[in-house]
Design a protein around this motif. Structure first.
Motif, PDB file in Angstrom:
ATOM      1  N   GLU A  82       0.933  -1.077   0.030  1.00 43.58           N
ATOM      2  CA  GLU A  82       0.058   0.039  -0.021  1.00 43.58           C
ATOM      3  C   GLU A  82       0.729   1.241   0.041  1.00 43.58           C
ATOM      4  O   GLU A  82       0.605   2.270  -0.862  1.00 43.58           O
ATOM      5  CB  GLU A  82      -0.903  -0.072   1.215  1.00 43.58           C
ATOM      6  CG  GLU A  82      -1.987   1.096   1.102  1.00 43.58           C
ATOM      7  CD  GLU A  82      -3.014   0.783   2.139  1.00 43.58           C
ATOM      8  OE1 GLU A  82      -4.274   1.220   1.714  1.00 43.58           O
ATOM      9  OE2 GLU A  82      -2.956   0.533   3.183  1.00 43.58           O
ATOM     10  N   HIS A  88      -4.721  -0.990  -2.201  1.00 42.76           N
ATOM     11  CA  HIS A  88      -5.496  -0.372  -1.540  1.00 42.76           C
ATOM     12  C   HIS A  88      -6.298  -1.211  -0.637  1.00 42.76           C
ATOM     13  O   HIS A  88      -6.899  -2.234  -1.112  1.00 42.76           O
ATOM     14  CB  HIS A  88      -6.478   0.661  -2.143  1.00 42.76           C
ATOM     15  CG  HIS A  88      -7.350   1.512  -1.442  1.00 42.76           C
ATOM     16  ND1 HIS A  88      -6.868   2.386  -0.608  1.00 42.76           N
ATOM     17  CD2 HIS A  88      -8.904   1.478  -1.269  1.00 42.76           C
ATOM     18  CE1 HIS A  88      -7.870   2.934  -0.237  1.00 42.76           C
ATOM     19  NE2 HIS A  88      -9.037   2.207  -0.474  1.00 42.76           N
ATOM     20  N   ARG A  89      -6.527  -1.036   0.665  1.00 43.70           N
ATOM     21  CA  ARG A  89      -6.952  -1.886   1.541  1.00 43.70           C
ATOM     22  C   ARG A  89      -8.060  -0.946   2.412  1.00 43.70           C
ATOM     23  O   ARG A  89      -7.907   0.240   2.552  1.00 43.70           O
ATOM     24  CB  ARG A  89      -6.144  -2.442   2.728  1.00 43.70           C
ATOM     25  CG  ARG A  89      -4.943  -3.350   2.474  1.00 43.70           C
ATOM     26  CD  ARG A  89      -4.062  -3.512   3.647  1.00 43.70           C
ATOM     27  NE  ARG A  89      -3.654  -2.348   4.214  1.00 43.70           N
ATOM     28  CZ  ARG A  89      -3.245  -2.185   5.490  1.00 43.70           C
ATOM     29  NH1 ARG A  89      -3.071  -3.097   5.968  1.00 43.70           N
ATOM     30  NH2 ARG A  89      -2.700  -1.077   5.926  1.00 43.70           N
ATOM     31  N   GLU A  90      -9.192  -1.686   2.231  1.00 41.87           N
ATOM     32  CA  GLU A  90     -10.442  -1.082   2.851  1.00 41.87           C
ATOM     33  C   GLU A  90     -11.490  -1.889   3.285  1.00 41.87           C
ATOM     34  O   GLU A  90     -11.659  -2.836   2.841  1.00 41.87           O
ATOM     35  CB  GLU A  90     -11.123   0.259   1.902  1.00 41.87           C
ATOM     36  CG  GLU A  90     -11.848  -0.628   0.555  1.00 41.87           C
ATOM     37  CD  GLU A  90     -12.302   0.290  -0.444  1.00 41.87           C
ATOM     38  OE1 GLU A  90     -12.489   1.697  -0.122  1.00 41.87           O
ATOM     39  OE2 GLU A  90     -12.540  -0.173  -1.584  1.00 41.87           O
ATOM     40  N   ARG A  91     -12.227  -1.416   4.303  1.00 41.07           N
ATOM     41  CA  ARG A  91     -13.260  -2.068   4.851  1.00 41.07           C
ATOM     42  C   ARG A  91     -14.427  -2.493   3.862  1.00 41.07           C
ATOM     43  O   ARG A  91     -14.782  -1.636   3.184  1.00 41.07           O
ATOM     44  CB  ARG A  91     -13.909  -1.552   6.015  1.00 41.07           C
ATOM     45  CG  ARG A  91     -12.853  -1.301   7.134  1.00 41.07           C
ATOM     46  CD  ARG A  91     -12.680  -2.633   8.033  1.00 41.07           C
ATOM     47  NE  ARG A  91     -11.715  -2.461   9.094  1.00 41.07           N
ATOM     48  CZ  ARG A  91     -11.109  -3.269   9.394  1.00 41.07           C
ATOM     49  NH1 ARG A  91     -11.197  -4.793   9.110  1.00 41.07           N
ATOM     50  NH2 ARG A  91      -9.674  -3.208  10.351  1.00 41.07           N
ATOM     51  N   SER A  93     -17.880  -2.650   2.673  1.00 40.23           N
ATOM     52  CA  SER A  93     -19.171  -1.902   3.184  1.00 40.23           C
ATOM     53  C   SER A  93     -20.242  -2.764   3.663  1.00 40.23           C
ATOM     54  O   SER A  93     -21.225  -2.404   4.429  1.00 40.23           O
ATOM     55  CB  SER A  93     -19.636  -0.951   1.976  1.00 40.23           C
ATOM     56  OG  SER A  93     -19.996  -1.776   0.825  1.00 40.23           O
ATOM     57  N   GLU A  96     -17.895  -4.966   7.941  1.00 39.88           N
ATOM     58  CA  GLU A  96     -16.888  -4.025   8.506  1.00 39.88           C
ATOM     59  C   GLU A  96     -16.047  -4.696   8.968  1.00 39.88           C
ATOM     60  O   GLU A  96     -14.603  -4.208   8.976  1.00 39.88           O
ATOM     61  CB  GLU A  96     -17.509  -3.134   9.571  1.00 39.88           C
ATOM     62  CG  GLU A  96     -18.273  -1.814   8.802  1.00 39.88           C
ATOM     63  CD  GLU A  96     -17.439  -0.862   8.174  1.00 39.88           C
ATOM     64  OE1 GLU A  96     -16.403  -0.616   8.475  1.00 39.88           O
ATOM     65  OE2 GLU A  96     -17.640  -0.586   7.183  1.00 39.88           O
ATOM     66  N   LEU A  99     -11.624  -6.834   5.479  1.00 37.03           N
ATOM     67  CA  LEU A  99     -10.642  -5.853   5.153  1.00 37.03           C
ATOM     68  C   LEU A  99     -10.491  -6.393   3.427  1.00 37.03           C
ATOM     69  O   LEU A  99     -10.056  -7.506   3.331  1.00 37.03           O
ATOM     70  CB  LEU A  99      -9.325  -5.878   5.705  1.00 37.03           C
ATOM     71  CG  LEU A  99      -8.347  -4.636   5.499  1.00 37.03           C
ATOM     72  CD1 LEU A  99      -9.158  -3.415   5.640  1.00 37.03           C
ATOM     73  CD2 LEU A  99      -7.306  -4.867   6.334  1.00 37.03           C
TER      74      LEU A  99
END
Length: 149
Positions: A82, A88-91, A93, A96, A99
């Motif tokens: 990253e 890209h790391r994201e929770r 939706s 939650e 990851l």
């Protein structure tokens, strides 16, 4: 009891599968190092990128299962990727707790450069594709056998 000879000594270092695998692994990974260095990747990071180029997004859990890495090992790899701008790391939706890891546009473009690596490794090994495929099949059988134990 028969005397131990060169031919019957089960503890001879050069007869050990673990020794041969250890040396082979270090040697092959060493061939990758100069090819990955211009991309800023280590071999474990390259494996993460291979998994993502094949299928994305992947959850950290899915990546860990694919690469057979625990979260404590995988997390620093992902943080570094990253920081390089490759992932890209994201929770998620919808959940939650999950990851999700996705490639950035830069990470996707890196694939074109990485496509040069397999042929370069084959050339450096000096082995034909059929022999390497046979070796791969044998190693996959070995991995499966160790996981049944």
């Amino acid at each position: 009891m028969e005397p131990v000879t060169e031919a019957t000594d089960l503890l001879k270092l050069d007869r050990q599968v673990c020794f041969a695998l250890s040396i082979a692994s270090r040697s092959v990974i060493g061939l990758y190092r100069p090819l990955l260095q211009p991309m800023g990747l280590t071999h474990p990071q390259y494996l993460v990128m291979l998994a993502l180029w094949e299928s994305e997004p992947l959850s950290v859990k899915e990546l860990g299962e694919l690469l057979q890495l625990d979260p404590g090992t995988l997390s620093p790899l992902l943080k570094r990727l990253e920081a390089l701008g490759y992932v890209h790391r994201e929770r998620n939706s919808h959940d939650e707790r999950t990851l999700a890891v996705t490639l950035t546009p830069v990470g996707r473009r890196l694939r074109a450069e990485a496509e040069k690596i397999p042929p370069a490794i084959v050339a450096r090994l000096g082995m034909d594709i059929e022999e390497l495929e046979h070796l791969h099949t044998s190693l996959m059988r070995l991995i499966a056998a160790t996981q049944r134990s």
